[in-house]
Design an enzyme around this catalytic site. Structure first.
Site, PDB file in Angstrom:
ATOM      1  N   LYS A  57       0.850  -1.182   0.000  1.00  0.00           N
ATOM      2  CA  LYS A  57       0.000   0.000   0.000  1.00  0.00           C
ATOM      3  C   LYS A  57       0.887   1.233   0.000  1.00  0.00           C
ATOM      4  O   LYS A  57       1.708   1.416   0.900  1.00  0.00           O
ATOM      5  CB  LYS A  57      -0.922  -0.005   1.215  1.00  0.00           C
ATOM      6  CG  LYS A  57      -1.851   1.197   1.254  1.00  0.00           C
ATOM      7  CD  LYS A  57      -2.807   1.163   2.421  1.00  0.00           C
ATOM      8  CE  LYS A  57      -3.653   2.419   2.428  1.00  0.00           C
ATOM      9  NZ  LYS A  57      -4.591   2.441   3.540  1.00  0.00           N
TER      10      LYS A  57
ATOM     11  N   LYS B  42      -2.182  -1.654  -3.806  1.00  0.00           N
ATOM     12  CA  LYS B  42      -3.037  -0.475  -3.771  1.00  0.00           C
ATOM     13  C   LYS B  42      -2.200   0.795  -3.819  1.00  0.00           C
ATOM     14  O   LYS B  42      -1.261   0.904  -3.035  1.00  0.00           O
ATOM     15  CB  LYS B  42      -3.862  -0.505  -2.475  1.00  0.00           C
ATOM     16  CG  LYS B  42      -4.759   0.676  -2.279  1.00  0.00           C
ATOM     17  CD  LYS B  42      -5.305   0.687  -0.892  1.00  0.00           C
ATOM     18  CE  LYS B  42      -6.109   1.954  -0.754  1.00  0.00           C
ATOM     19  NZ  LYS B  42      -6.504   2.227   0.567  1.00  0.00           N
TER      20      LYS B  42
END
Ligand code: PBG
Ligand code: ZN
Length: 330
Positions: A195, A248
């Site tokens: 992330k 992500k």
């Protein structure tokens, strides 16, 4: 003048031939639809930077779930917007917290819906950071205990999958042992493994009111300049017991999705984030792009890069377009 013997166009001649040799496909079963649940009643307010996405109160959930179920989408991921925020993020792990209540509601009307929960503190802390602050620094190890408590409270309410998105070191292991110690050894963890500290989360932070009050998330989320490091994050999460790993954002991190796919055989998820959604919606609203075509192309690109699962605000539209035959017949 010589003519080519190998002609790639031979297999592109008709729609049926193209379908036969198509390497990747879209399936409604790959989709996870994010939902923002807000405290209060009779609330269904559109998020201005995310047209078509709403903050909804608990009483609106049943209708929403009817729609999601009718479209054949198997899973939702829940984000909570509490009325009260504090330093200890109490709302994140309260038995009667907004997400815990939402899980119970959904499970009571739609027991087969796969309910995934985002496990993080930033929507519940007064300062908007993903962990506990001491001396202006996000504390790793104290935060782990609260994350484990949060995940446990979600499992107790009936969540099917917990998804830690905080990027603290060791969170997957801490959550795994908490769940196992409490009789939830069968609840999988979908880790937000790679992330990044991304500006593409902007519209989400408007939606969840979770912009950090000071500083930024760069001391815990990954540096967008790093690719190799994502493999270390994935390795660690797998060693700590992650069942699904996530990358992500998705669109500007296709190389990361590809690399992660190469090194692991567990399911890989891609999070097509709020800013990516906002860009497509804005261009479509201006008539600059064909929304359905661009979205479906984007989705299959995630599959081509190596994603098995796609978390996307476009999920309901994608499901509708698939059922209407926009794919794979285009
Ligand atoms: C919570 C969380 C965020 C997103 C998912 N979980 C925000 C953030 O890290 O700032 C972003 C989702 C999106 O932009 O669509 N940590
Ligand atoms: Zn967070």
């Amino acid at each position: 003048m010589s003519f080519p013997i190998v002609r790639q166009r031979r297999l592109r001649r008709t729609p049926a031939l193209r379908r036969m040799v198509r390497e990747n496909n879209l399936d409604v079963n790959d989709l996870i639809y994010p939902l923002f649940i807000i405290e209060g009643e009779n609330i269904h307010e559109e998020i201005s930077s995310m047209p078509g996405v709403y903050r909804q109160s608990l009483d609106k959930l049943e209708a929403e779930m009817n729609e999601v179920t009718a479209l054949g989408i198997p899973a939702v991921i829940l984000f909570g917007i509490p009325e009260e925020k504090d330093e200890a993020a109490s709302g994140a792990y309260a038995t009667d917290g907004i997400v815990q209540e939402a899980i119970r509601r959904i499970k009571s009307t739609h027991p087969d819906m796969v309910v995934v929960t985002d496990v993080c503190l930033c929507e519940y802390t007064s300062h908007g950071h993903c962990g506990v602050i001491k001396d202006e620094v996000v504390q790793n190890d104290i935060t782990l205990e609260l994350l484990a408590q949060t995940a446990l409270s979600h499992a107790e309410a009936g969540a099917d999958i917990v998804a830690p998105s905080d990027m603290m070191d060791g969170r997957v292991g801490a959550i795994r042992s908490q769940l196992d110690d409490s009789g939830f050894e069968d609840i999988p963890i979908m880790a937000y493994s790679a992330k990044y500290a991304s500006a593409y989360f902007g519209p989400f932070r408007d939606a969840a009111d979770s912009t950090p009050a000071f500083g930024d998330r760069r001391s815990y989320q990954m540096d967008p300049a790093n690719g190799r490091e994502s493999l270390i994050e994935v390795d660690l999460d797998l060693l700590e017991g992650a069942d699904i790993v996530m990358v992500k954002p998705a669109l500007s991190y296709m190389d990361v999705i590809y690399r992660v796919r190469e090194v692991t055989d567990v399911p890989v998820a891609a999070y097509n984030v709020s800013g990516e959604y906002a860009m497509i919606k804005a261009a479509a609203a201006n008539g600059w792009i064909d929304e359905a075509k661009v979205v479906l192309e984007t989705m299959v690109s995630f599959k081509r890069a190596g994603a098995d699962l796609i978390l996307t605000y476009h999920a309901k539209d994608v499901a509708r377009w698939l059922s209407e035959g926009h794919w794979p017949n285009q």
